[in-house]
Design a protein around this motif. Structure first.
Motif, PDB file in Angstrom:
ATOM      1  N   LEU A  23      -0.370   4.016   4.367  1.00 57.48           N
ATOM      2  CA  LEU A  23       0.801   3.231   4.770  1.00 57.48           C
ATOM      3  C   LEU A  23       1.347   2.438   3.590  1.00 57.48           C
ATOM      4  CD1 LEU A  23       2.734   2.186   6.947  1.00 57.48           C
ATOM      5  CD2 LEU A  23       1.016   0.454   7.517  1.00 57.48           C
ATOM      6  N   THR A  24       0.472   1.811   2.828  1.00 58.81           N
ATOM      7  CA  THR A  24       0.916   1.033   1.674  1.00 58.81           C
ATOM      8  C   THR A  24       1.613   1.919   0.649  1.00 58.81           C
ATOM      9  OG1 THR A  24      -0.885  -0.543   1.997  1.00 58.81           O
ATOM     10  CG2 THR A  24       0.151  -0.524  -0.163  1.00 58.81           C
ATOM     11  N   GLY A  25       1.007   3.050   0.328  1.00 58.08           N
ATOM     12  CA  GLY A  25       1.588   3.943  -0.669  1.00 58.08           C
ATOM     13  C   GLY A  25       2.934   4.512  -0.251  1.00 58.08           C
ATOM     14  N   VAL A  26       3.017   5.023   0.973  1.00 58.50           N
ATOM     15  CA  VAL A  26       4.262   5.618   1.450  1.00 58.50           C
ATOM     16  C   VAL A  26       5.347   4.554   1.588  1.00 58.50           C
ATOM     17  CG1 VAL A  26       5.348   6.789   3.417  1.00 58.50           C
ATOM     18  CG2 VAL A  26       3.125   7.562   2.576  1.00 58.50           C
ATOM     19  N   ALA A  27       4.997   3.413   2.144  1.00 60.39           N
ATOM     20  CA  ALA A  27       5.991   2.349   2.327  1.00 60.39           C
ATOM     21  C   ALA A  27       6.492   1.814   0.988  1.00 60.39           C
ATOM     22  CB  ALA A  27       5.398   1.212   3.165  1.00 60.39           C
ATOM     23  N   ALA A  28       5.618   1.737  -0.010  1.00 52.53           N
ATOM     24  CA  ALA A  28       6.042   1.246  -1.329  1.00 52.53           C
ATOM     25  C   ALA A  28       7.033   2.215  -1.971  1.00 52.53           C
ATOM     26  CB  ALA A  28       4.836   1.040  -2.230  1.00 52.53           C
ATOM     27  N   THR A  29       6.806   3.508  -1.808  1.00 48.90           N
ATOM     28  CA  THR A  29       7.743   4.471  -2.399  1.00 48.90           C
ATOM     29  C   THR A  29       9.104   4.426  -1.719  1.00 48.90           C
ATOM     30  OG1 THR A  29       6.994   6.277  -0.980  1.00 48.90           O
ATOM     31  CG2 THR A  29       5.901   6.040  -3.125  1.00 48.90           C
ATOM     32  N   ARG A  31      10.271   1.560  -0.453  1.00 47.52           N
ATOM     33  CA  ARG A  31      10.692   0.149  -0.581  1.00 47.52           C
ATOM     34  C   ARG A  31      10.847  -0.531   0.783  1.00 47.52           C
ATOM     35  NH1 ARG A  31      12.976  -0.999  -5.949  1.00 47.52           N
ATOM     36  NH2 ARG A  31      12.773   0.930  -7.125  1.00 47.52           N
ATOM     37  N   ARG A  32       9.891  -0.277   1.639  1.00 45.02           N
ATOM     38  CA  ARG A  32       9.863  -0.911   2.956  1.00 45.02           C
ATOM     39  C   ARG A  32       8.761  -1.962   2.917  1.00 45.02           C
ATOM     40  NH1 ARG A  32       9.960   3.855   7.195  1.00 45.02           N
ATOM     41  NH2 ARG A  32      10.282   2.119   8.621  1.00 45.02           N
ATOM     42  N   TRP A  33       9.130  -3.160   2.464  1.00 40.01           N
ATOM     43  CA  TRP A  33       8.165  -4.176   2.081  1.00 40.01           C
ATOM     44  C   TRP A  33       7.392  -4.758   3.256  1.00 40.01           C
ATOM     45  CZ3 TRP A  33       7.442  -2.653  -2.375  1.00 40.01           C
ATOM     46  CH2 TRP A  33       8.482  -2.271  -3.218  1.00 40.01           C
ATOM     47  N   VAL A  34       7.970  -4.818   4.418  1.00 35.48           N
ATOM     48  CA  VAL A  34       7.219  -5.306   5.588  1.00 35.48           C
ATOM     49  C   VAL A  34       6.059  -4.359   5.884  1.00 35.48           C
ATOM     50  CG1 VAL A  34       7.338  -5.840   8.049  1.00 35.48           C
ATOM     51  CG2 VAL A  34       9.207  -6.516   6.552  1.00 35.48           C
ATOM     52  N   LEU A  35       6.320  -3.048   5.755  1.00 33.44           N
ATOM     53  CA  LEU A  35       5.250  -2.078   5.993  1.00 33.44           C
ATOM     54  C   LEU A  35       4.220  -2.081   4.870  1.00 33.44           C
ATOM     55  CD1 LEU A  35       7.178   0.938   7.540  1.00 33.44           C
ATOM     56  CD2 LEU A  35       5.765  -0.763   8.690  1.00 33.44           C
ATOM     57  N   VAL A  36       4.637  -2.396   3.645  1.00 33.54           N
ATOM     58  CA  VAL A  36       3.667  -2.543   2.549  1.00 33.54           C
ATOM     59  C   VAL A  36       2.705  -3.678   2.878  1.00 33.54           C
ATOM     60  CG1 VAL A  36       3.383  -3.203   0.130  1.00 33.54           C
ATOM     61  CG2 VAL A  36       5.149  -1.557   0.759  1.00 33.54           C
ATOM     62  N   ILE A  37       3.243  -4.800   3.324  1.00 31.62           N
ATOM     63  CA  ILE A  37       2.399  -5.949   3.689  1.00 31.62           C
ATOM     64  C   ILE A  37       1.470  -5.573   4.842  1.00 31.62           C
ATOM     65  CG2 ILE A  37       2.450  -8.279   4.669  1.00 31.62           C
ATOM     66  CD1 ILE A  37       5.104  -8.653   3.066  1.00 31.62           C
ATOM     67  N   LEU A  38       1.979  -4.832   5.805  1.00 36.33           N
ATOM     68  CA  LEU A  38       1.160  -4.395   6.929  1.00 36.33           C
ATOM     69  C   LEU A  38       0.025  -3.484   6.457  1.00 36.33           C
ATOM     70  CD1 LEU A  38       0.965  -4.580  10.020  1.00 36.33           C
ATOM     71  CD2 LEU A  38       2.385  -2.544  10.134  1.00 36.33           C
ATOM     72  N   GLY A  39       0.314  -2.570   5.554  1.00 36.31           N
ATOM     73  CA  GLY A  39      -0.722  -1.687   5.004  1.00 36.31           C
ATOM     74  C   GLY A  39      -1.774  -2.450   4.232  1.00 36.31           C
ATOM     75  N   ILE A  40      -1.336  -3.410   3.426  1.00 30.84           N
ATOM     76  CA  ILE A  40      -2.287  -4.254   2.687  1.00 30.84           C
ATOM     77  C   ILE A  40      -3.143  -5.051   3.668  1.00 30.84           C
ATOM     78  CG2 ILE A  40      -2.465  -6.243   1.139  1.00 30.84           C
ATOM     79  CD1 ILE A  40       0.014  -5.092  -0.334  1.00 30.84           C
ATOM     80  N   GLY A  41      -2.534  -5.479   4.754  1.00 38.46           N
ATOM     81  CA  GLY A  41      -3.288  -6.184   5.791  1.00 38.46           C
ATOM     82  C   GLY A  41      -4.389  -5.330   6.393  1.00 38.46           C
ATOM     83  N   HIS A  42      -4.109  -4.040   6.595  1.00 34.95           N
ATOM     84  CA  HIS A  42      -5.136  -3.124   7.105  1.00 34.95           C
ATOM     85  C   HIS A  42      -6.306  -3.057   6.120  1.00 34.95           C
ATOM     86  CE1 HIS A  42      -2.229  -1.859  10.048  1.00 34.95           C
ATOM     87  NE2 HIS A  42      -3.000  -0.891  10.505  1.00 34.95           N
ATOM     88  N   LEU A  43      -5.981  -2.948   4.840  1.00 32.02           N
ATOM     89  CA  LEU A  43      -7.046  -2.912   3.825  1.00 32.02           C
ATOM     90  C   LEU A  43      -7.824  -4.222   3.796  1.00 32.02           C
ATOM     91  CD1 LEU A  43      -5.001  -1.182   0.996  1.00 32.02           C
ATOM     92  CD2 LEU A  43      -6.800  -0.144   2.398  1.00 32.02           C
ATOM     93  N   ALA A  44      -7.107  -5.323   3.936  1.00 26.45           N
ATOM     94  CA  ALA A  44      -7.752  -6.642   3.892  1.00 26.45           C
ATOM     95  C   ALA A  44      -8.683  -6.862   5.080  1.00 26.45           C
ATOM     96  CB  ALA A  44      -6.694  -7.742   3.834  1.00 26.45           C
ATOM     97  N   ILE A  45      -8.287  -6.422   6.270  1.00 26.59           N
ATOM     98  CA  ILE A  45      -9.139  -6.642   7.437  1.00 26.59           C
ATOM     99  C   ILE A  45     -10.421  -5.828   7.334  1.00 26.59           C
ATOM    100  CG2 ILE A  45      -8.195  -4.918   9.040  1.00 26.59           C
ATOM    101  CD1 ILE A  45      -8.978  -8.485  10.050  1.00 26.59           C
TER     102      ILE A  45
END
Length: 98
Positions: A23-29, A31-45
């Motif tokens: 999710l982080t990788g695809v969203a970053a490519t 430029r969907r920053w809310v989804l990047v944050i959500l993907g990073i959140g998955h990794l963080a949890i």
């Protein structure tokens, strides 16, 4: 997450981490920053769960309630982030330059 037992976290944790990474990788490519944050959140949890188990030597019986509470909170946060992303996408699709 709340519907799985503590023992199944050994499988669902890496799966959630994989989903977060994708999710982080695809969203970053895109430029969907809310989804990047959500993907990073998955990794963080996933990191938080693993860190707590390793730091405090939690066994399945002790980890059950903290995991249940954290999973419930994260599910609410992830649902809110997903809804926010969806609404922002619809808003900007209708009017890309407000």
């Amino acid at each position: 997450i709340p519907l799985v037992s503590v023992e199944t976290v050994l499988a669902t944790g890496p799966l959630l981490g994989l989903i977060g990474g994708i999710l982080t990788g695809v969203a970053a490519t895109q430029r969907r920053w809310v989804l990047v944050i959500l993907g990073i959140g998955h990794l963080a949890i996933v990191g938080l769960f693993a860190g707590l188990v390793n730091s405090f030597n939690w066994g399945p019986s002790y980890a059950e309630m903290p995991f249940l509470v954290m999973a419930f909170v994260w599910t609410a946060v992830a649902a809110t982030g997903t809804t926010l992303s969806w609404r922002l996408e619809r808003m900007f699709a209708a009017n890309p330059f407000p």
